[in-house]
Design an enzyme around this catalytic site. Structure first.
Site, short mmCIF file in Angstrom:
data_model
loop_
_atom_site.label_atom_id
_atom_site.label_comp_id
_atom_site.label_asym_id
_atom_site.label_seq_id
_atom_site.Cartn_x
_atom_site.Cartn_y
_atom_site.Cartn_z
N LEU A 19 25.95 -25.32 -16.63
CA LEU A 19 25.58 -26.30 -17.67
C LEU A 19 26.67 -27.34 -17.88
O LEU A 19 26.52 -28.26 -18.68
CB LEU A 19 25.33 -25.57 -19.00
CG LEU A 19 24.13 -24.64 -19.07
CD1 LEU A 19 24.09 -23.93 -20.40
CD2 LEU A 19 22.84 -25.42 -18.84
N THR A 70 36.10 -22.18 -12.26
CA THR A 70 35.44 -20.95 -12.69
C THR A 70 35.43 -19.94 -11.54
O THR A 70 36.07 -20.17 -10.50
CB THR A 70 34.02 -21.25 -13.24
OG1 THR A 70 33.51 -20.05 -13.82
CG2 THR A 70 33.07 -21.75 -12.17
N LYS A 74 39.54 -19.03 -10.49
CA LYS A 74 40.52 -19.13 -11.58
C LYS A 74 41.89 -18.61 -11.18
O LYS A 74 42.90 -19.27 -11.41
CB LYS A 74 40.01 -18.42 -12.83
CG LYS A 74 38.99 -19.24 -13.60
CD LYS A 74 38.60 -18.54 -14.89
CE LYS A 74 37.49 -19.30 -15.59
NZ LYS A 74 37.10 -18.68 -16.85
N ASN A 95 41.61 -22.56 -16.16
CA ASN A 95 40.27 -23.15 -16.04
C ASN A 95 40.27 -24.66 -16.20
O ASN A 95 39.24 -25.30 -16.08
CB ASN A 95 39.29 -22.52 -17.05
CG ASN A 95 39.43 -23.10 -18.44
OD1 ASN A 95 40.50 -23.59 -18.81
ND2 ASN A 95 38.37 -23.04 -19.22
N ASP A 110 39.78 -21.20 -22.30
CA ASP A 110 38.92 -20.05 -22.61
C ASP A 110 39.40 -19.34 -23.88
O ASP A 110 38.59 -18.95 -24.72
CB ASP A 110 38.92 -19.04 -21.45
CG ASP A 110 38.08 -19.52 -20.28
OD1 ASP A 110 37.16 -20.33 -20.50
OD2 ASP A 110 38.35 -19.08 -19.14
N GLY A 136 33.85 -4.29 -21.18
CA GLY A 136 34.20 -4.95 -19.92
C GLY A 136 35.69 -5.22 -19.87
O GLY A 136 36.36 -5.30 -20.91
P1 NAP Z 1 34.11 -10.47 -14.23
O1 NAP Z 1 35.50 -10.95 -14.12
O2 NAP Z 1 33.34 -10.11 -13.01
O3 NAP Z 1 34.13 -9.18 -15.22
C1 NAP Z 1 32.95 -8.51 -15.55
C2 NAP Z 1 33.27 -7.17 -16.19
O4 NAP Z 1 32.00 -6.54 -16.47
C3 NAP Z 1 34.04 -6.20 -15.30
O5 NAP Z 1 34.77 -5.31 -16.08
C4 NAP Z 1 32.90 -5.48 -14.59
O6 NAP Z 1 33.25 -4.21 -14.08
C5 NAP Z 1 31.93 -5.31 -15.74
N1 NAP Z 1 30.58 -5.07 -15.27
C6 NAP Z 1 29.90 -5.76 -14.32
N2 NAP Z 1 28.69 -5.22 -14.14
C7 NAP Z 1 28.62 -4.15 -14.95
C8 NAP Z 1 27.62 -3.16 -15.19
N3 NAP Z 1 26.42 -3.19 -14.57
N4 NAP Z 1 27.87 -2.20 -16.11
C9 NAP Z 1 29.06 -2.17 -16.74
N5 NAP Z 1 30.05 -3.05 -16.55
C10 NAP Z 1 29.82 -4.04 -15.67
O7 NAP Z 1 33.20 -11.53 -14.98
P2 NAP Z 1 33.63 -12.51 -16.20
O8 NAP Z 1 34.16 -13.78 -15.67
O9 NAP Z 1 34.47 -11.73 -17.12
O10 NAP Z 1 32.21 -12.86 -16.85
C11 NAP Z 1 31.48 -11.87 -17.52
C12 NAP Z 1 30.34 -12.48 -18.34
O11 NAP Z 1 30.88 -13.36 -19.33
C13 NAP Z 1 29.36 -13.32 -17.52
O12 NAP Z 1 28.07 -13.07 -18.03
C14 NAP Z 1 29.76 -14.75 -17.83
O13 NAP Z 1 28.68 -15.66 -17.73
C15 NAP Z 1 30.22 -14.61 -19.27
N6 NAP Z 1 31.19 -15.64 -19.64
C16 NAP Z 1 30.86 -16.50 -20.64
C17 NAP Z 1 31.74 -17.48 -21.04
C18 NAP Z 1 31.36 -18.43 -22.14
O14 NAP Z 1 31.99 -19.50 -22.26
N7 NAP Z 1 30.40 -18.08 -22.97
C19 NAP Z 1 33.00 -17.58 -20.42
C20 NAP Z 1 33.32 -16.68 -19.39
C21 NAP Z 1 32.40 -15.70 -19.01
P3 NAP Z 1 33.38 -4.02 -12.47
O15 NAP Z 1 34.64 -4.73 -12.09
O16 NAP Z 1 33.40 -2.56 -12.32
O17 NAP Z 1 32.18 -4.69 -11.87
#
Ligand code: NAP
Length: 280
Positions: A19, A70, A74, A95, A110, A136
């Site tokens: 977006l 992103t 990063k 970022n 962030d 997470g």
């Molecule tokens: P990431 O670095 O991949 O981290 C994701 C975390 O969630 C890891 O600890 C991962 O564990 C865990 N996870 C993944 N699948 C899972 C499952 N099925 N069950 C339990 N735990 C699970 O991703 P991220 O960058 O932190 O992003 C995570 C979410 O935040 C995304 O949906 C993203 O769109 C959102 N986000 C939003 C914003 C915003 O501005 N609103 C900003 C950043 C991120 P494993 O390593 O074991 O897979």
């Protein structure tokens, strides 16, 4: 006075559903600033190394005015920077990239983006509780934890891989309680005043899933903040609202982090309302 168009963009992969162009184009128009915000999909390393280095060079030589970064780049851009802000050093991810005095600098919006949105919304009862449960332990968890630490919250980390949460805690320092995402573990966090979901569980197109176990009621005194913004109401947020708990999705964080990046590049105050309007 003729303004030089701000050439901006986002590096990541994949970028299909981003977006960010809408957010930035909406704000640039409202600010009457000429400019463009493009998507630069660059494959994960090592395949994308040449494309990443080349694009960063275009920022360094002034052809581009700023870049957002992103997943998965990063951490990858850190080695290409001349300098980084203390927050980037602490979170290990950048970022927002810009140049200053010919030097390429990495910043992260962030952490302040999450804090700004959280604090604009969090009801006073929960804000006073200061006990947070972060679901997470990946990239966004790191930003959320650093933000909460800055405000003196006591933090419990819950991750499906206990060792990942342990590593996050060790790298950030401070004292944490660590749990897994099973019901018997999460039941130990009934005194939580804020739950932050940083897992992608429940995100489009798998809206039916939830990181919280169905058999365990959410803590009664908790507010629930889900970083996911698509869908606008995840299963987790729906369960929270059904229990009468305050609940918020991640759109505000997305808007705030984008606005703070554009403020860095333009040197101007960015109207948040224009960004909200552009994505609603
Ligand atoms: P990431 O670095 O991949 O981290 C994701 C975390 O969630 C890891 O600890 C991962 O564990 C865990 N996870 C993944 N699948 C899972 C499952 N099925 N069950 C339990 N735990 C699970 O991703 P991220 O960058 O932190 O992003 C995570 C979410 O935040 C995304 O949906 C993203 O769109 C959102 N986000 C939003 C914003 C915003 O501005 N609103 C900003 C950043 C991120 P494993 O390593 O074991 O897979």
């Amino acid at each position: 006075m003729t303004l030089i168009p701000l050439k901006l963009g986002l590096i990541g992969f994949p970028l299909g559903h981003s977006l960010s162009p809408q957010l930035h184009h909406g704000a640039l128009k409202a600010m009457d600033l000429p400019g463009e915000y493009r998507l630069y999909p660059i494959a994960p390393l090592p395949e994308g190394q040449w494309a990443l280095t080349t694009l960063i060079e275009r920022l360094r030589n002034g052809e581009l005015a700023g870049l957002n970064v992103t997943i998965p780049h990063k951490p990858n851009v850190l080695a290409l920077l001349d300098d980084m802000t203390p927050l980037v050093r602490r979170t290990g991810s950048a970022n927002t990239l810009f140049t200053h005095g010919g030097r390429l600098i990495g910043d992260t919006t962030d952490v302040p983006g999450f804090l700004a949105d959280l604090e604009s919304w969090l009801p006073p009862e929960q804000a006073a509780g200061k006990k947070a449960l972060v679901l997470g332990a990946g990239g966004s968890a790191r930003a959320v934890v650093v933000a909460l630490q800055e405000r003196g919250w006591r933090i419990t980390l819950a991750a499906r891989r206990y060792t990942q949460a342990e590593e996050l805690a060790a790298s950030l320092g401070g004292s944490f309680r660590i749990l897994t995402l099973e019901a018997d573990q999460l039941a130990k966090s009934s005194d939580t005043s804020l739950i932050g979901n940083t897992t992608p569980v429940g995100m489009f197109p798998k809206e039916g899933y939830c990181p919280w176990p169905e058999e365990l009621p959410l803590p009664e005194g908790a507010a629930v903040y889900d970083l996911i913004y698509n869908p606008a109401e995840t299963t987790l947020l729906r369960w929270a609202r059904e229990m009468g708990l305050p609940a918020r999705n991640g759109m505000g964080m997305l808007v705030e982090q984008a606005a703070l990046s554009l403020e860095r590049w333009s040197g101007r105050v960015v109207p948040r309302a224009a960004m909200w309007e552009a994505v609603q």
